[in-house]
Design an enzyme around this catalytic site. Structure first.
Site, PDB file in Angstrom:
ATOM      1  N   LYS A 172      77.797  46.259  67.423  1.00 30.58           N
ATOM      2  CA  LYS A 172      78.865  46.341  66.482  1.00 30.58           C
ATOM      3  C   LYS A 172      80.219  46.294  67.045  1.00 30.58           C
ATOM      4  CE  LYS A 172      80.353  49.479  62.539  1.00 30.58           C
ATOM      5  NZ  LYS A 172      80.021  50.313  61.714  1.00 30.58           N
ATOM      6  N   CYS A 187      78.418  46.620  58.920  1.00 30.20           N
ATOM      7  CA  CYS A 187      79.163  47.622  58.326  1.00 30.20           C
ATOM      8  C   CYS A 187      80.607  47.270  58.593  1.00 30.20           C
ATOM      9  CB  CYS A 187      78.701  48.998  58.700  1.00 30.20           C
ATOM     10  SG  CYS A 187      79.223  50.090  57.309  1.00 30.20           S
ATOM     11  N   GLU A 236      72.133  50.042  58.109  1.00 29.22           N
ATOM     12  CA  GLU A 236      72.641  50.660  59.166  1.00 29.22           C
ATOM     13  C   GLU A 236      72.035  52.065  59.678  1.00 29.22           C
ATOM     14  OE1 GLU A 236      77.011  51.047  61.215  1.00 29.22           O
ATOM     15  OE2 GLU A 236      76.824  51.247  59.156  1.00 29.22           O
TER      16      GLU A 236
END
Length: 297
Positions: free
Chosen positions: A119, A156, A46
């Site tokens: 995300k 994540c 990431e």
């Protein structure tokens, strides 16, 4: 008998510095090293271009963001085309003035952008002040079709949410991929560090089991200081790994050093695993309506 369709996946677990050019140079070298070992798909961690800047709230850090397409997509697209690989990257996207996303961009073997994922779950914890920087994604949980298969890209904090993995699986993802930046706050006691790391691993292995899919998780490694001085910084815990569709470890990196791994992953083993454990068949979709509520009071 089914043909066993496999791909070789390269995982780049890198330690970064504040020198962006050197980071990119090292990333390119690591990608090439994976390809030299036969990797067809390479996954980066990431926000891999820079240090993890979310340890502080600083408006100057928005200067790190760039449009998509932009300089980084050009850089990584050329690498993907030159090496004839599928490449999963993670970029700080500037969508418009004052509007930014944490965005994974996937390149196909010709260097074109196969798709992107913004995300969805954005944390806001001490040393992880991501809500200051990132607007929650609005592209949904849509797998990205590539020449190697259908990739379920998540990022994540998404890795803690079974709903995200399930929706990717229900839309036909053949593998779940998590570019990650997670570690220990440096003052955490050792027993707490162990609990956090094991929870992180268990959660993602559980997504593999529940959905009958392989999982690829790529984390950064090394210590990064807190520019604000409010904490002792983050020791990113590495431990990048690949799990099969029964949660079995196929490979796992250490937690101290940069490391490249190349792992063979079957995309057809999921068929047999789902025949043995037909979790999708037995879902009670008629009884799950309240799952969309924040809390059932």
């Amino acid at each position: 008998m089914m043909d066993n369709r496999t791909i070789k996946v390269g995982l780049v677990q890198q330690a970064n510095t504040d020198n962006l050019k050197e980071n990119l140079k090292q990333l390119a070298a690591n990608i090439e090293a994976c390809v030299a070992q036969g990797a067809q798909l390479v996954v980066l961690q990431e926000l891999h271009n820079s240090l993890y800047f979310c340890q502080e709230e600083n408006t100057n850090n928005f200067d790190l963001a760039e449009p998509i397409p932009g300089p980084s997509t050009g850089f990584y697209g050329e690498i993907a085309a030159a090496l004839r690989i599928v490449l999963v990257t993670s970029l700080f996207e500037k969508r418009a003035p004052g509007l930014y996303h944490n965005t994974a961009v996937v390149f196909d073997t010709d260097g074109s952008i196969a798709g992107k994922y913004r995300k969805m779950h954005i944390p806001d914890d001490p040393a992880y002040y991501e809500k200051f920087y990132f607007t929650p994604g609005d592209l949904g949980f849509q797998p990205i079709q590539t020449s190697l298969g259908k990739l379920g890209i998540l990022v994540c904090w998404d890795q803690w949410y079974p709903e995200a993995a399930r929706l990717m699986a229900l839309r036909g993802a053949e593998v779940l991929i998590y570019p990650t930046a997670i570690g220990w706050e440096s003052s955490d006691p050792e027993d707490e560090k162990s609990r956090q790391l094991n929870a992180w691993i268990i959660s993602q292995r559980a997504h593999a089991v529940a959905n009958g899919l392989p999982v690829i998780s790529v984390n950064r490694v090394g210590h990064e200081a807190d520019p604000s001085g409010n904490t002792k910084g983050i020791q990113f815990w590495g431990n990048s790994f690949v799990a099969g569709p029964q949660g079995e470890f196929l490979a796992q990196a250490g937690n101290q050093e940069p490391e490249n791994m190349v792992v063979e992953v079957s995309l057809t083993r999921s068929e047999n695993v789902r025949r043995w454990w037909p979790f999708l068949r037995d879902r009670r979709i008629d009884e799950y309506g309240e799952i969309v509520k924040r809390f059932i009071d």
